[in-house]
Design an enzyme around this catalytic site. Sequence first.
Site, PDB file in Angstrom:
ATOM      1  N   GLY A 130      25.176 -12.242 -33.236  1.00 53.36           N
ATOM      2  CA  GLY A 130      25.436 -12.838 -34.153  1.00 53.36           C
ATOM      3  C   GLY A 130      26.161 -12.093 -34.986  1.00 53.36           C
ATOM      4  N   ALA A 131      26.525 -13.086 -35.904  1.00 54.85           N
ATOM      5  CA  ALA A 131      27.299 -12.429 -37.275  1.00 54.85           C
ATOM      6  C   ALA A 131      27.617 -13.148 -38.176  1.00 54.85           C
ATOM      7  CB  ALA A 131      28.815 -11.029 -37.181  1.00 54.85           C
ATOM      8  N   GLY A 132      26.898 -14.981 -38.670  1.00 55.12           N
ATOM      9  CA  GLY A 132      26.419 -15.301 -38.845  1.00 55.12           C
ATOM     10  C   GLY A 132      25.856 -15.602 -40.379  1.00 55.12           C
ATOM     11  N   THR A 133      25.052 -16.108 -40.788  1.00 52.40           N
ATOM     12  CA  THR A 133      24.666 -16.123 -42.471  1.00 52.40           C
ATOM     13  C   THR A 133      23.616 -15.764 -41.956  1.00 52.40           C
ATOM     14  OG1 THR A 133      24.543 -18.432 -42.384  1.00 52.40           O
ATOM     15  CG2 THR A 133      26.158 -17.965 -43.912  1.00 52.40           C
ATOM     16  N   GLY A 134      22.516 -15.905 -40.868  1.00 49.72           N
ATOM     17  CA  GLY A 134      21.962 -15.183 -40.264  1.00 49.72           C
ATOM     18  C   GLY A 134      22.245 -13.495 -39.532  1.00 49.72           C
TER      19      GLY A 134
ATOM     20  N   LYS B  15      27.704 -25.047 -56.083  1.00 50.03           N
ATOM     21  CA  LYS B  15      27.458 -24.666 -54.725  1.00 50.03           C
ATOM     22  C   LYS B  15      29.352 -24.446 -54.120  1.00 50.03           C
ATOM     23  CE  LYS B  15      28.001 -26.541 -49.247  1.00 50.03           C
ATOM     24  NZ  LYS B  15      27.073 -27.267 -48.511  1.00 50.03           N
TER      25      LYS B  15
ATOM     26  N   CYS C 130      18.269 -26.814 -50.072  1.00 52.43           N
ATOM     27  CA  CYS C 130      19.849 -26.773 -49.282  1.00 52.43           C
ATOM     28  C   CYS C 130      20.333 -27.685 -50.875  1.00 52.43           C
ATOM     29  CB  CYS C 130      19.946 -28.404 -49.262  1.00 52.43           C
ATOM     30  SG  CYS C 130      21.328 -28.906 -48.789  1.00 52.43           S
TER      31      CYS C 130
ATOM     32  N   GLY D  48      19.277 -22.398 -44.871  1.00 52.17           N
ATOM     33  CA  GLY D  48      19.763 -20.643 -45.628  1.00 52.17           C
ATOM     34  C   GLY D  48      18.924 -19.906 -46.206  1.00 52.17           C
TER      35      GLY D  48
ATOM     36  N   CYS E  69      20.904 -30.961 -37.477  1.00 55.17           N
ATOM     37  CA  CYS E  69      21.857 -30.534 -39.173  1.00 55.17           C
ATOM     38  C   CYS E  69      22.190 -31.715 -39.953  1.00 55.17           C
ATOM     39  CB  CYS E  69      22.046 -29.757 -38.963  1.00 55.17           C
ATOM     40  SG  CYS E  69      23.442 -28.354 -40.093  1.00 55.17           S
TER      41      CYS E  69
END
Length: 422
Positions: free
Chosen positions: A8-12, A388, A353, A320, A159
Amino acid sequence: MAHIVVLGAGTGGLPCAYEIRQLLSSEHSVTVINENDYFQFVPSNPWVAVGWRDRSSITFDIRPHLDRKGIGFIAKRCTAIDPNNNRLTLADGETVGYDYLVIATGPRLAFDEVEGSGPEGHTQSICTINHAEKAYDAYKALLAEPGPVVIGAMPMASCFGPAYEFAFIVDADLRKRKMRDRVPMTFVTSEPYIGHLGLGGVGDSKGFLESDLRAHHINWITNAKVTRVEQGKMFVDEYDQDGKLRKQHELPFNYSMMLPAFTGVEAVKNVEGLCNPRGFVFVDSHQRNPTYANIFSAGVSIAIPPVEATPVPTGAPKTGYMIESMVTAIAHNIVDDIAGREASTNATWNAICLADMGDTGAAFVALPQMPPRNLAWFKKGRWVHMAKIAFEKYFIRKMKRGTSEPIYEKYILKMLGIEKLK
């Protein structure tokens, strides 16, 4: 020499690969495997869906940035995990061995759990850039033929923030176009009350969000179980707080965006002993799976129980800052294990958030994420909207540079005037 694979190559996943690479010497190898060859900044998808952003502004090609850091990259979908032989099988039949595996795949979007829902059905989604682009096409059709709008979250969703964001963003965009008076809006959510957010509420999130929905003439239905969707029509069972059916709704719409429930992706869900029945990975306090000691997981992929039982099932979100903390724990604990030391780093499951609301915004801090809390803080104002926008640019820039610095702690906490969360 150890081979660490980040799935996986997302925000994590991407920050995790960067941090592991920084901590380990070059004799160890790090490889990222991701279905797509691009990174997408998912929090910006609500803006894409109304034309305020486009693909080029929130995505970038992954490979050159990983190459520069000495991290391998394979742009293929993983179809199977064999934890007994430490091996992954990819969509084309290629196999990849690993010494340590980090699962950061994000979720499978379970549109199939509500008949007629999803981009292949009759509702839109903002969960991926492809979905957001399709949602924008549908939004342009709404502008050409105004009518009722239904936005919200399905049963078992976890979510909820993006649903609120999108409702207010659509409201703001329609007001700018002088069209809001021709578009009745209804917010439909499985939450037991407005502002629950899958967290049991944060501060006065209930009061704030109810007041804002009311001020923006957005009706709402809570404890809502969407049972099916047809073209231009949504069927909703509304329950009371005791779980008894209170009312059945048949909502007409010209446009609908409903966030789906999540499950684990198939390759992860199919591994016996790795996950709960929904396919989310069990982890201990070190983000390590109790059954397979060389498998770690972070982000939406992990199993977290709901904050509380609700009349219509809801899940707990993974935000996040919480994910950033998990990633750091994984990186340090893998390094410890390679060195023959006991794992020593725990994630701090705190929630921060920033929610955009079109021309204003709301920020919340929950410490820890699960109540009872040491801190529950909720504020709103135009400054959150601007923050944001700034954070989007900051995060994407840092991911391109390959930094492993704590982005949320360095940037968001400073911006909120909070020195540090412990």
